[in-house]
Scaffold this motif. Structure first.
Motif, PDB file in Angstrom:
ATOM      1  N   ILE A 191     -13.047   0.245  -1.647  1.00 55.03           N
ATOM      2  CA  ILE A 191     -11.918   0.619  -2.500  1.00 55.03           C
ATOM      3  C   ILE A 191     -10.729   0.979  -1.609  1.00 55.03           C
ATOM      4  CG2 ILE A 191     -11.058   2.404  -4.068  1.00 55.03           C
ATOM      5  CD1 ILE A 191     -13.687   2.370  -5.476  1.00 55.03           C
ATOM      6  N   TYR A 192      -9.592   0.345  -1.887  1.00 55.16           N
ATOM      7  CA  TYR A 192      -8.367   0.565  -1.116  1.00 55.16           C
ATOM      8  C   TYR A 192      -7.300   1.149  -2.033  1.00 55.16           C
ATOM      9  CZ  TYR A 192     -10.524  -2.349   2.478  1.00 55.16           C
ATOM     10  OH  TYR A 192     -11.374  -2.845   3.427  1.00 55.16           O
ATOM     11  N   LEU A 193      -6.694   2.234  -1.601  1.00 54.32           N
ATOM     12  CA  LEU A 193      -5.684   2.932  -2.394  1.00 54.32           C
ATOM     13  C   LEU A 193      -4.436   3.128  -1.555  1.00 54.32           C
ATOM     14  CD1 LEU A 193      -8.110   5.753  -3.577  1.00 54.32           C
ATOM     15  CD2 LEU A 193      -7.563   3.701  -4.874  1.00 54.32           C
ATOM     16  N   SER A 194      -3.262   2.913  -2.157  1.00 53.98           N
ATOM     17  CA  SER A 194      -2.024   3.108  -1.400  1.00 53.98           C
ATOM     18  C   SER A 194      -0.827   2.891  -2.317  1.00 53.98           C
ATOM     19  CB  SER A 194      -1.946   2.123  -0.229  1.00 53.98           C
ATOM     20  OG  SER A 194      -0.776   2.328   0.550  1.00 53.98           O
ATOM     21  N   SER A 195       0.350   3.158  -1.787  1.00 56.83           N
ATOM     22  CA  SER A 195       1.585   2.659  -2.384  1.00 56.83           C
ATOM     23  C   SER A 195       1.898   1.335  -1.691  1.00 56.83           C
ATOM     24  CB  SER A 195       2.720   3.661  -2.172  1.00 56.83           C
ATOM     25  OG  SER A 195       2.863   3.960  -0.788  1.00 56.83           O
ATOM     26  N   CYS A 196       2.861   0.601  -2.199  1.00 60.26           N
ATOM     27  CA  CYS A 196       3.237  -0.667  -1.550  1.00 60.26           C
ATOM     28  C   CYS A 196       4.014  -0.399  -0.272  1.00 60.26           C
ATOM     29  CB  CYS A 196       4.053  -1.520  -2.515  1.00 60.26           C
ATOM     30  SG  CYS A 196       3.097  -2.196  -3.876  1.00 60.26           S
ATOM     31  N   TRP A 197       4.202  -1.441   0.521  1.00 59.96           N
ATOM     32  CA  TRP A 197       4.868  -1.292   1.819  1.00 59.96           C
ATOM     33  C   TRP A 197       5.643  -2.575   2.103  1.00 59.96           C
ATOM     34  CZ3 TRP A 197       6.524   2.619   4.097  1.00 59.96           C
ATOM     35  CH2 TRP A 197       6.693   2.732   5.474  1.00 59.96           C
ATOM     36  N   TYR A 198       5.931  -2.848   3.348  1.00 66.11           N
ATOM     37  CA  TYR A 198       6.703  -4.031   3.720  1.00 66.11           C
ATOM     38  C   TYR A 198       5.800  -5.264   3.809  1.00 66.11           C
ATOM     39  CZ  TYR A 198      10.236  -0.575   5.010  1.00 66.11           C
ATOM     40  OH  TYR A 198      11.135   0.461   4.982  1.00 66.11           O
ATOM     41  N   LYS A 199       6.348  -6.407   3.435  1.00 62.24           N
ATOM     42  CA  LYS A 199       5.558  -7.636   3.408  1.00 62.24           C
ATOM     43  C   LYS A 199       5.108  -8.089   4.789  1.00 62.24           C
ATOM     44  CE  LYS A 199       7.339  -9.633  -0.909  1.00 62.24           C
ATOM     45  NZ  LYS A 199       8.029 -10.786  -1.530  1.00 62.24           N
ATOM     46  N   VAL A 200       5.796  -7.665   5.814  1.00 64.20           N
ATOM     47  CA  VAL A 200       5.396  -8.092   7.165  1.00 64.20           C
ATOM     48  C   VAL A 200       4.156  -7.337   7.642  1.00 64.20           C
ATOM     49  CG1 VAL A 200       7.727  -8.753   7.818  1.00 64.20           C
ATOM     50  CG2 VAL A 200       6.966  -6.411   8.233  1.00 64.20           C
ATOM     51  N   HIS A 201       3.782  -6.293   6.930  1.00 59.13           N
ATOM     52  CA  HIS A 201       2.631  -5.474   7.324  1.00 59.13           C
ATOM     53  C   HIS A 201       1.331  -6.162   6.915  1.00 59.13           C
ATOM     54  CE1 HIS A 201       0.089  -1.744   7.363  1.00 59.13           C
ATOM     55  NE2 HIS A 201       0.823  -1.511   8.428  1.00 59.13           N
ATOM     56  N   TRP A 202       0.240  -5.871   7.633  1.00 60.41           N
ATOM     57  CA  TRP A 202      -1.043  -6.507   7.334  1.00 60.41           C
ATOM     58  C   TRP A 202      -1.545  -6.170   5.935  1.00 60.41           C
ATOM     59  CZ3 TRP A 202      -5.156  -3.696   5.759  1.00 60.41           C
ATOM     60  CH2 TRP A 202      -5.187  -2.343   6.057  1.00 60.41           C
ATOM     61  N   SER A 203      -1.147  -5.024   5.393  1.00 61.06           N
ATOM     62  CA  SER A 203      -1.623  -4.608   4.075  1.00 61.06           C
ATOM     63  C   SER A 203      -1.184  -5.581   2.983  1.00 61.06           C
ATOM     64  CB  SER A 203      -1.144  -3.190   3.749  1.00 61.06           C
ATOM     65  OG  SER A 203       0.264  -3.101   3.843  1.00 61.06           O
ATOM     66  N   TYR A 204      -0.030  -6.226   3.173  1.00 59.84           N
ATOM     67  CA  TYR A 204       0.430  -7.205   2.173  1.00 59.84           C
ATOM     68  C   TYR A 204      -0.489  -8.430   2.149  1.00 59.84           C
ATOM     69  CZ  TYR A 204       3.427 -10.540  -0.273  1.00 59.84           C
ATOM     70  OH  TYR A 204       3.920 -11.463  -1.158  1.00 59.84           O
ATOM     71  N   ASN A 205      -0.915  -8.898   3.309  1.00 65.35           N
ATOM     72  CA  ASN A 205      -1.845 -10.023   3.360  1.00 65.35           C
ATOM     73  C   ASN A 205      -3.178  -9.655   2.720  1.00 65.35           C
ATOM     74  OD1 ASN A 205      -0.039 -11.713   4.716  1.00 65.35           O
ATOM     75  ND2 ASN A 205      -0.637 -10.925   6.713  1.00 65.35           N
TER      76      ASN A 205
END
Length: 592
Positions: free
Chosen positions: A223-237
């Motif tokens: 389970i992954y929880l967060s707010s959104c961030w920048y698209k260049v970050h790995w979290s977007y992928n």
């Protein structure tokens, strides 16, 4: 226990319902104990299929509609990602889900990680609050500790919840359920090589040993929880991967819920939201990511790249004005004096017109630390002022100059900045501090120096008169400094909160005072967002011209770029002096 899905029971007519269900079947009479276990099996299966009913009927907790939906998706999917705006009670909901999973699935091992250990510990603290208000939950828990060194929650059925640090030291742990809160703040290598390795053997209840139940084998969960961030970050992928798998029908689920959900459900005050959006320093980019659950991607025309800025956010501690160090009674919280050879600047971009929506004055404090390759430029403090008389702005600049033991003032002397310059070249009395500041003169422009009538005034002001060529040089120098790692910025404001909370007395400060401590980190984030919004537009003469989007600011960038430009001038002077000394020593040693 398993395999009965959506079995509805009318508890007011349970006896009649069971008789109808059993009509025409031959059953041997069961003992009271066996009937009890059968009932537990039926209800456990029912509640596993309908976890939101378990929360309401057994734990006695009322959920909002969107929380009902999320709890069900958490239970029924192997991979879950929740992108939440502020005010939705993400940590509270996660705490409830952990209890549901632990109670309904005995001997479940739950590990919670986060960008920092204290943040993950908040889940255990929420469970502690919940058990005090809900007796059934309290009866399920055998042990709970909120200790910062060993926060955990253990259940009578063998399940447990533990907190781990997101670093290499967390290796060798085991889990059936991995929860990563604010996952965008965790290094991807740590998630891949450390945290996900916890998920080895799945939960193995005894009934799986029977042939008829082998098809009910369980899977471990993430389970992954967060707010959104920048698209260049790995979290977007990672988000895109989850979305792609979900639409293909795999046991993946991802959703982003904006602030309107929290407002509708009464979790966030509408007037508060309107006030925040109307503030002078409202940051549309940060708002979109934190409150609207939107990923932000810089323009293809962006002159400054987010990766270059983010990779240089390495300074953990801001340097505050000296008055701040009297507020906290912590011996480790001290003003840092200059290093050998260090130069300090306060760089100022002055608003062209007070009250203009997209214009404000910005003040940036630089520490220039000498290295073998020149100066490392550390931006350790930043503040902004909307409007303000030239005298008031000149006073604030002089206060910062004195507070930081600065060597120079870097000042935009166009338009309103000229009025501020004229206040700085005469004696200036500070009523607040009962001090009269001596006049300064200009170090780099003779015509500007002539405006100071005090012959012996120190030449401590660098005058910046922005034109197309100079602005181009400032932009190129700033980008080059970032790419070469010469410009260092403060860490993100979320990381900072974990640093400042460790100081004694900080948590006891009024919220408005805490906000002042957070300000340089927030201002740095605003600086980053300003810079990635600046687009390069074509010119006939080949110089770099940057344009901010309509109604957006670039005063923080201008202030920082002017300071960096003067740092480059001072660096060349330092390197020239070092070269002259080396040449002199060479000639002396050679006998010339």
């Amino acid at each position: 226990m398993a395999g009965i899905q959506n079995f509805q029971v009318d508890r007011n007519k349970s006896s009649k319902g069971i008789n109808i269900f059993n009509k025409g079947r031959n059953f041997t009479k069961k003992s009271k104990s066996e009937r009890l276990m059968d009932g537990i099996g039926v209800w456990t299966s029912f509640y596993r299929a309908n976890p939101h009913r378990f929360v309401k009927e057994y734990l006695g907790i009322n959920l909002k509609i969107f929380q009902v939906f999320l709890i069900c998706m958490m239970v029924h999917n192997h991979y879950f990602m929740y992108l939440a705006s502020r005010g939705q009670g993400k940590t509270w909901l996660t705490s409830i889900y952990c209890c549901v999973q632990a109670i309904l699935f005995p001997e479940t091992k739950i590990v919670i990680a986060s960008g920092n250990k204290n943040q993950a510990r908040e889940v255990i603290e929420k469970i502690d609050d919940l058990r005090k208000a809900h007796a059934n939950l309290a009866r399920e828990i055998s042990y709970l500790s909120t200790s910062s060194n060993d926060a955990k929650c253990e259940f009578h059925n063998g399940s447990w919840i533990k907190i781990v640090a997101s670093n290499d030291g967390a290796r060798s742990k085991r889990a059936n359920l991995l929860i990563i809160d604010e996952f965008r703040m965790v290094d991807l290598d740590i998630i891949t090589k450390v945290l996900r390795k916890f998920l080895t053997a799945p939960r193995s209840p005894k009934y799986l040993e029977k042939e008829e139940y082998k098809h009910l084998k369980e899977r471990n969960k993430e389970i992954y929880l967060s707010s959104c961030w920048y698209k260049v970050h790995w979290s977007y992928n990672r988000f895109l991967t989850y979305y792609s798998s979900m639409v293909k029908g795999a046991k993946y689920f991802v959703c982003g819920l904006p602030y309107q959900i929290a407002v509708k459900e009464g979790l966030l005050d509408e007037e508060q939201v309107k006030d925040e959006m109307s503030e002078d320093d409202f940051d549309e980019i940060a708002w979109g990511m934190e409150m609207e659950a939107l990923w932000f991607g810089e323009s293809e025309k962006a002159f400054f790249k987010f990766e270059d800025l983010e990779s240089n956010r390495r300074l953990p501690k801001a340097l505050y004005p000296k008055t701040f160090y009297n507020v906290l009674r912590d011996n480790s919280f001290k003003y840092e004096s200059k290093k050998s050879g260090e130069i300090r600047l306060v760089a100022c971009d002055i608003a062209a017109m007070a009250g203009k929506d997209n214009d404000a004055s910005a003040y940036t404090v630089f520490r220039l630390i000498p290295t073998s390759k020149g100066y490392e430029r550390q931006i350790v403090y930043m503040e902004s002022m909307t409007g303000g008389h030239t005298t008031l702005q000149a006073l604030r600049i002089r206060q910062l100059y004195e507070d930081y033991d600065c060597n120079y003032i870097v000042l935009d002397t166009q338009n309103m900045g000229l009025g501020v310059f004229d206040q700085l070249v005469i004696p200036l009395y500070d009523k607040e501090r009962s001090i009269e500041y001596e006049p300064f003169s200009c170090a780099n422009d003779e015509r500007m120096a002539e405006r100071c009538t005090y012959v012996d005034a120190p030449k401590n002001i660098y005058s910046i008169k922005g034109n197309q060529q100079l602005n181009s040089e400032c932009a190129i120098a700033f980008r080059d400094g970032l790419k070469r790692g010469k410009i260092k910025l403060l860490v993100g404001d979320l990381e900072y909160k974990e640093i400042i909370k460790k100081y004694k007395g900080y948590n006891d400060l009024p919220s408005e005072v805490q906000t002042k401590f957070e300000m340089p980190y927030v201002q740095t984030t605003l600086l980053v967002n300003e810079m990635i919004n600046l687009e390069k537009i074509p010119t006939d003469n080949g110089v770099v011209k940057l344009k901010e989007p309509r109604s957006k600011r670039k005063d923080r960038y201008s202030s920082a770029s002017y300071g960096n430009y003067v740092a480059s001038i001072l660096e060349r002077e330092m390197m020239k002096e070092d070269t002259n000394v080396d040449d002199y020593l060479f000639f002396m040693q050679s006998g010339f």
